[in-house]
Design a protein around this motif. Structure first.
Motif, mmCIF file in Angstrom:
data_model
loop_
_atom_site.group_PDB
_atom_site.id
_atom_site.type_symbol
_atom_site.label_atom_id
_atom_site.label_comp_id
_atom_site.label_asym_id
_atom_site.label_seq_id
_atom_site.Cartn_x
_atom_site.Cartn_y
_atom_site.Cartn_z
ATOM 1 N N LEU A 231 -13.909 91.237 5.546
ATOM 2 C CA LEU A 231 -15.310 90.865 5.715
ATOM 3 C C LEU A 231 -16.089 91.989 6.389
ATOM 4 O O LEU A 231 -15.613 92.600 7.351
ATOM 5 C CB LEU A 231 -15.423 89.602 6.573
ATOM 6 N N ALA A 232 -17.301 92.237 5.889
ATOM 7 C CA ALA A 232 -18.225 93.148 6.566
ATOM 8 C C ALA A 232 -18.977 92.364 7.625
ATOM 9 O O ALA A 232 -19.366 91.207 7.407
ATOM 10 C CB ALA A 232 -19.198 93.761 5.565
ATOM 11 N N ALA A 233 -19.149 92.957 8.786
ATOM 12 C CA ALA A 233 -19.842 92.288 9.889
ATOM 13 C C ALA A 233 -20.703 93.309 10.619
ATOM 14 O O ALA A 233 -20.588 94.521 10.403
ATOM 15 C CB ALA A 233 -18.832 91.647 10.833
ATOM 16 N N VAL A 234 -21.569 92.808 11.492
ATOM 17 C CA VAL A 234 -22.484 93.661 12.253
ATOM 18 C C VAL A 234 -22.115 93.576 13.729
ATOM 19 O O VAL A 234 -21.917 92.479 14.271
ATOM 20 C CB VAL A 234 -23.948 93.220 12.039
ATOM 21 N N VAL A 235 -22.045 94.735 14.383
ATOM 22 C CA VAL A 235 -21.745 94.760 15.811
ATOM 23 C C VAL A 235 -22.938 94.198 16.579
ATOM 24 O O VAL A 235 -24.092 94.584 16.351
ATOM 25 C CB VAL A 235 -21.431 96.191 16.290
ATOM 26 N N SER A 236 -22.661 93.281 17.493
ATOM 27 C CA SER A 236 -23.697 92.606 18.272
ATOM 28 C C SER A 236 -24.210 93.497 19.398
ATOM 29 O O SER A 236 -23.584 94.501 19.762
ATOM 30 C CB SER A 236 -23.135 91.304 18.851
ATOM 31 N N ASP A 237 -25.342 93.108 19.961
ATOM 32 C CA ASP A 237 -25.864 93.773 21.158
ATOM 33 C C ASP A 237 -25.410 93.039 22.418
ATOM 34 O O ASP A 237 -25.956 93.245 23.498
ATOM 35 C CB ASP A 237 -27.387 93.851 21.122
ATOM 36 N N VAL A 238 -24.411 92.184 22.269
ATOM 37 C CA VAL A 238 -23.864 91.426 23.387
ATOM 38 C C VAL A 238 -22.389 91.787 23.538
ATOM 39 O O VAL A 238 -21.668 91.918 22.539
ATOM 40 C CB VAL A 238 -24.023 89.909 23.160
ATOM 41 N N ALA A 239 -21.953 91.961 24.769
ATOM 42 C CA ALA A 239 -20.546 92.247 25.055
ATOM 43 C C ALA A 239 -20.048 91.265 26.105
ATOM 44 O O ALA A 239 -20.834 90.606 26.789
ATOM 45 C CB ALA A 239 -20.382 93.685 25.549
ATOM 46 N N ASP A 240 -18.724 91.188 26.239
ATOM 47 C CA ASP A 240 -18.184 90.339 27.287
ATOM 48 C C ASP A 240 -18.291 91.063 28.629
ATOM 49 O O ASP A 240 -18.776 92.196 28.710
ATOM 50 C CB ASP A 240 -16.748 89.918 26.972
ATOM 51 N N GLU A 241 -17.828 90.412 29.695
ATOM 52 C CA GLU A 241 -17.995 90.976 31.029
ATOM 53 C C GLU A 241 -17.221 92.274 31.231
ATOM 54 O O GLU A 241 -17.530 93.070 32.120
ATOM 55 C CB GLU A 241 -17.559 89.952 32.078
ATOM 56 N N ALA A 242 -16.240 92.550 30.377
ATOM 57 C CA ALA A 242 -15.475 93.796 30.461
ATOM 58 C C ALA A 242 -16.096 94.909 29.631
ATOM 59 O O ALA A 242 -15.583 96.021 29.603
ATOM 60 C CB ALA A 242 -14.042 93.552 30.013
ATOM 61 N N GLY A 243 -17.218 94.600 28.938
ATOM 62 C CA GLY A 243 -17.880 95.600 28.116
ATOM 63 C C GLY A 243 -17.383 95.670 26.695
ATOM 64 O O GLY A 243 -17.786 96.556 25.936
#
Length: 299
Positions: A231-243
């Motif tokens: 699947l093609a996906a888009v990287v979000s502008d949100v990360a978890d607390e570890a970055g």
């Protein structure tokens, strides 16, 4: 003959007395009324003023209709903290505090389009499909349709892929030029063909480290369990607390778009970055105009 004269003086005198008595009675009533008013002014109104209980009385109707001081709007616009943007979407199954915005750098224009379209699909709960849906505003679509819809204002990705495959069949594993039919066009719209196209025109980015990911990048992932569909996906502008970055993906196995960690449920296979310069190169190399072209005219 002696005439008897009627004495009219007494009745007249009696009427004057009655009028005087009536006037005196009215005067007394007025005086009593004035005294009562004065008493109320001293004992009641004065006490009310002293206790400040009159404040706000008589302005209830203004409050009900939302009367605002003249300087309230200016104060709201010209001062105070900035209005925050939309809150980051939390990872499914995790509290919202586990996510934070990724603001390492200004997002490139094409990346903004990819990210905005992915968030639109997430917000509208567009149903992921295994087949392509041409309508860009449809409430369903494939993971490849997500990319097509995001870039449609600058380039028809589907038309570009069809034309590149037609002109370079060997790069796509074909022995000869494919037939210029709608069926062939539909067969072109696959993840394998997209990988060839992006490998030719987009920037290839390492899948490690996590800091190499930027919001709006394109990744190709594969589920760790269940379907082996890529699947093609888009990287979000949100990360978890570890970055660690997250992705926005339309996976038919989930029946709804999701925003989740890249490596949680998927294996990361490929990582690409598209910019405005890349799109301009594609248009020039393939003799394509901007935007979406008519179906079937690019072979």
């Amino acid at each position: 003959m002696v005439r008897l004269h009627q004495d009219r003086s007494r009745p007249v005198l009696g009427g004057q007395r009655r009028r005087k008595l009536s006037w005196n009675h009215s005067t007394v009533l007025l005086a009593l009324l004035a005294a009562a008013v004065a008493y109320m002014g001293v004992r009641v109104i004065g006490r009310d003023l002293g206790a400040a209980t009159h404040i706000g009385v008589g302005h209830v109707e203004e409050a009900k209709v939302g009367a605002v001081p003249a300087n309230a709007l200016a104060a709201a616009v010209g001062s105070g903290p900035a209005v925050p943007g939309p809150a980051p979407v939390a990872t499914p199954g995790e509290p919202a505090s586990k996510s934070r915005p990724r603001n390492e750098a200004k997002v490139e224009t094409v990346a903004q389009q990819l990210l905005a379209t992915a968030r639109d699909h997430l917000g509208r709960k567009v149903t992921p499909t295994t087949y392509s849906v041409d309508d860009p505003r449809a409430n369903s679509g494939s993971h490849l349709d997500l990319l097509e819809r995001a870039l449609a204002g600058n380039l028809s990705l589907k038309s570009a892929l069809v034309r590149h495959r037609t002109r370079n069949p060997q790069a796509y594993g074909l022995a000869s030029k494919p037939a210029p039919t709608l069926d062939e066009r539909r067969r072109t719209w696959t993840t394998d063909n997209l990988l060839v196209f992006l490998g030719t025109f987009a920037e290839k980015v390492a899948v490690e480290p996590a800091s190499s990911f930027e919001a709006g990048d394109i990744v190709v992932v594969q589920r760790k369990r269940g379907s082996q569909r890529q699947l093609a996906a888009v990287v979000s502008d949100v990360a978890d607390e570890a970055g660690n970055p997250q992705i926005l993906v339309l996976d038919p196995a989930d029946h709804a778009p999701r925003e989740l960690p890249i490596r949680g449920n998927y294996n990361l296979l490929h990582h690409f970055r598209l910019t405005a310069a890349h799109l301009e190169h594609i248009r020039q190399a393939l003799d394509l105009g901007a935007g979406r072209g008519p179906i079937g005219t690019t072979l």
